[in-house]
Scaffold this active site. Structure first.
Site, short mmCIF file in Angstrom:
data_model
loop_
_atom_site.label_atom_id
_atom_site.label_comp_id
_atom_site.label_asym_id
_atom_site.label_seq_id
_atom_site.Cartn_x
_atom_site.Cartn_y
_atom_site.Cartn_z
N ASN A 27 0.84 -1.20 0.00
CA ASN A 27 0.00 0.00 0.00
C ASN A 27 0.87 1.25 0.00
O ASN A 27 2.08 1.15 0.25
CB ASN A 27 -0.96 0.00 1.20
CG ASN A 27 -0.29 -0.54 2.44
OD1 ASN A 27 0.59 0.11 3.01
ND2 ASN A 27 -0.66 -1.76 2.83
N SER A 43 -8.29 -0.64 0.68
CA SER A 43 -8.00 -2.00 1.13
C SER A 43 -8.45 -3.03 0.09
O SER A 43 -9.55 -2.94 -0.46
CB SER A 43 -8.76 -2.25 2.44
OG SER A 43 -8.57 -3.56 2.86
N GLY A 44 -7.57 -3.99 -0.18
CA GLY A 44 -7.95 -5.18 -0.95
C GLY A 44 -8.34 -4.96 -2.40
O GLY A 44 -8.96 -5.84 -3.00
N GLU A 74 -3.30 -1.30 6.59
CA GLU A 74 -2.08 -0.86 7.27
C GLU A 74 -2.06 0.65 7.54
O GLU A 74 -1.01 1.22 7.85
CB GLU A 74 -0.83 -1.26 6.48
CG GLU A 74 -0.64 -2.75 6.31
CD GLU A 74 -0.38 -3.51 7.62
OE1 GLU A 74 -0.56 -2.91 8.71
OE2 GLU A 74 0.01 -4.68 7.53
#
Ligand SMILES: [Zn+2]
Length: 219
Positions: A27, A43-44, A74
């Site tokens: 990230n 995220s993701g 994170e």
């Protein structure tokens, strides 16, 4: 902040193109300190299917203020790093293969090549903690010192810099050094540069990054 969104997306895709990560791994973030804003990747999501609108804007405590996506899992260590070091303006976190290999061996990276200077005198290793936890943020803050890169045990690499381009360059150069260190370990006994030799390198790096001011010879 639209420019920051595009820059984040650009370097996210560069992480894939330069094989510093795969899929949605790792990230990135940038911090606008004056506005107390952090812009982070979602995220993701796969970098190749993201758009600038998917980037998530947070305040300096990590509370989402804009964007319909969930921020990177994170985000906690990004927030902690910006709070810990005023010189950090951007963070790049990768699971690049050679840096992560050394992190899984619990080996920090000594100055086996002068390019370690992109991080400092060495690349330290933060002790293991579960991803996405305050314990991981604590492990990073407790270990990073003034380094521009840090290995996360059994996890990956974090690189920092005043801006995204710098942080990305650190991540890329340290991955190269990690590969070289790993390969030298396979063959035999790597010869490590001394603290004095690295002092000289760091001094030259400082000069190298500095453009001559008007009136200076530019030598
Ligand atoms: Zn990670």
């Amino acid at each position: 902040m639209i420019q920051d969104r595009e820059e984040l997306l650009h370097y996210g895709r560069e992480m894939i193109a330069r094989r510093l990560t795969t899929g949605s791994g790792g990230n990135l973030s940038v911090c606008a300190r004056a506005e107390k804003r952090i812009l982070v990747t979602p995220s993701g999501m796969e970098y190749l299917s993201m758009t600038p609108a998917d980037m998530v804007a947070c305040d300096d405590r990590g509370t989402v203020v804009e964007g319909g996506r969930r921020p990177s899992s994170e985000l906690g260590f990004h927030v902690a790093l910006y709070r810990h070091r005023a010189d950090i303006g951007a963070i790049v976190h990768t699971h690049s293969v050679y840096a992560t290999t050394l992190a899984c061996l619990h080996r920090e990276i000594p100055p086996v090549h002068y390019l370690v200077g992109f991080a400092g005198h060495k690349v330290p290793l933060a002790p293991y903690a579960t991803f996405g936890t305050p314990a991981l943020a604590d492990a990073i803050i407790g270990t990073i010192g003034s380094s521009n890169a840090i290995l996360l045990a059994n996890h990956g690499l974090v690189a920092v810099g005043p801006d995204l381009k710098s942080a990305f360059n650190v991540a890329e150069e340290i991955e190269l050094v990690a590969r070289i260190y790993y390969q030298t370990l396979l063959v035999g006994d790597p010869k490590i540069l001394s603290a004095d030799q690295m002092d000289e390198v760091l001094l030259k790096f400082k000069d190298y990054g500095r453009q001559p001011a008007a009136g200076e010879s530019g030598k």
